[in-house]
Scaffold this active site. Structure first.
Site, PDB file in Angstrom:
ATOM      1  NE  ARG A  45      45.830  31.287  35.072  1.00  0.00           N
ATOM      2  CZ  ARG A  45      46.605  32.309  34.761  1.00  0.00           C
ATOM      3  NH1 ARG A  45      47.772  32.483  35.357  1.00  0.00           N
ATOM      4  NH2 ARG A  45      46.221  33.191  33.869  1.00  0.00           N
ATOM      5  CD  GLU A 101      35.592  28.123  42.133  1.00  0.00           C
ATOM      6  OE1 GLU A 101      36.725  27.793  41.742  1.00  0.00           O
ATOM      7  OE2 GLU A 101      34.961  29.085  41.654  1.00  0.00           O
ATOM      8  CG  ASP A 105      33.716  36.312  46.802  1.00  0.00           C
ATOM      9  OD1 ASP A 105      33.466  36.519  47.992  1.00  0.00           O
ATOM     10  OD2 ASP A 105      34.172  37.199  46.051  1.00  0.00           O
ATOM     11  CG  ASP A 161      45.636  34.770  41.758  1.00  0.00           C
ATOM     12  OD1 ASP A 161      44.498  34.287  41.880  1.00  0.00           O
ATOM     13  OD2 ASP A 161      45.882  35.740  41.024  1.00  0.00           O
TER      14      ASP A 161
HETATM   15  P1  IMP Z   1      32.464  34.346  42.748  1.00  0.00           P
HETATM   16  O1  IMP Z   1      32.036  34.256  41.323  1.00  0.00           O
HETATM   17  O2  IMP Z   1      32.217  35.728  43.307  1.00  0.00           O
HETATM   18  O3  IMP Z   1      31.898  33.272  43.634  1.00  0.00           O
HETATM   19  O4  IMP Z   1      34.048  34.259  42.734  1.00  0.00           O
HETATM   20  C1  IMP Z   1      34.748  33.092  42.798  1.00  0.00           C
HETATM   21  C2  IMP Z   1      36.148  33.320  42.319  1.00  0.00           C
HETATM   22  O5  IMP Z   1      36.656  34.606  42.708  1.00  0.00           O
HETATM   23  C3  IMP Z   1      37.104  32.313  42.949  1.00  0.00           C
HETATM   24  O6  IMP Z   1      37.195  31.157  42.177  1.00  0.00           O
HETATM   25  C4  IMP Z   1      38.398  33.089  42.965  1.00  0.00           C
HETATM   26  O7  IMP Z   1      39.052  32.946  41.731  1.00  0.00           O
HETATM   27  C5  IMP Z   1      37.985  34.525  43.118  1.00  0.00           C
HETATM   28  N1  IMP Z   1      38.093  34.934  44.523  1.00  0.00           N
HETATM   29  C6  IMP Z   1      37.099  35.145  45.393  1.00  0.00           C
HETATM   30  N2  IMP Z   1      37.573  35.481  46.601  1.00  0.00           N
HETATM   31  C7  IMP Z   1      38.923  35.472  46.488  1.00  0.00           C
HETATM   32  C8  IMP Z   1      39.995  35.706  47.419  1.00  0.00           C
HETATM   33  O8  IMP Z   1      39.797  35.993  48.610  1.00  0.00           O
HETATM   34  N3  IMP Z   1      41.257  35.567  46.932  1.00  0.00           N
HETATM   35  C9  IMP Z   1      41.526  35.242  45.642  1.00  0.00           C
HETATM   36  N4  IMP Z   1      40.562  35.008  44.748  1.00  0.00           N
HETATM   37  C10 IMP Z   1      39.260  35.116  45.164  1.00  0.00           C
END
Ligand code: IMP
Length: 179
Positions: A45, A101, A105, A161
């Site tokens: 979301r 996106e 992260d 969020d």
């Molecule tokens: P990844 O798969 O580790 O790259 O994570 C990406 C997803 O993790 C993002 O789309 C967010 O939904 C969530 N995410 C990563 N960092 C944060 C943050 O600092 N605050 C909130 N959601 C996060």
């Protein structure tokens, strides 16, 4: 801003975000200038606010679609697995596609999503991420366009969020727990 158990410290103002989103939209318009129609796919979301602002700056024929994937695991940590909660409403075969996106992260979410979308045969597939935490990366993912690089801090606001709160903040801030 003070909430129960944590405080939010602004790191990106609404004005700074708006200025950067306008530049991203111009770059995207330029890149896809020969497209018949661009399919913008927001990852739910967290990207819904970003998508809303970005598409209004893109001067092309645009179709908006959304994909919701869920990561397994604890609220504050991204996990390695994703599953589709809401699939696209439209087809992307032979189409120009932009995946939008909120935050890259570890990179696992986008890695899985891109793999899945590539199997559907898009003509072009590019990524626009508002925020990037390069120090957290575990899989090699590079967005075509990135709004801001940020440090390894948990952030909220502008669609993003913490436990389904704070998406409605007009700015982006870091969360500091006060115990
Ligand atoms: P990844 O798969 O580790 O790259 O994570 C990406 C997803 O993790 C993002 O789309 C967010 O939904 C969530 N995410 C990563 N960092 C944060 C943050 O600092 N605050 C909130 N959601 C996060």
């Amino acid at each position: 801003m003070s909430k129960s158990g944590y405080v939010i410290e602004e790191i990106l103002s609404a004005n700074a975000i708006a200025a950067r989103v306008a530049v991203l939209a111009r770059n995207i318009t330029d890149h896809f200038r020969d497209t018949e129609k661009l399919v913008v796919i927001g990852l739910l979301r967290g990207s819904f606010v970003f998508v809303a602002d970005l598409v209004r700056g893109i001067d092309l024929a645009v179709e908006v679609d959304f994909l919701e994937v869920s990561s397994y695991g604890a609220a504050m940590e991204s996990s390695r697995e994703v599953r589709i909660l809401k699939d696209l409403s439209g087809e992307i075969k032979g189409r120009d596609v932009l995946v939008v996106e909120d935050i890259v992260d570890t990179g696992h979410t986008l890695h899985h999503v891109l793999d899945m979308l590539q199997t559907r045969g898009p003509k072009r597939l590019e990524i626009c991420a508002l925020l990037d935490k390069p120090s957290r990366r575990e899989v090699e993912i590079r967005a075509t366009w990135t709004g801001f690089e940020i440090p390894d801090k948990f952030v909220v606001g502008y669609g993003v969020d913490y436990a389904q709160r704070d998406r409605n903040l007009p700015y982006i801030g870091t969360v500091r727990f006060t115990g």
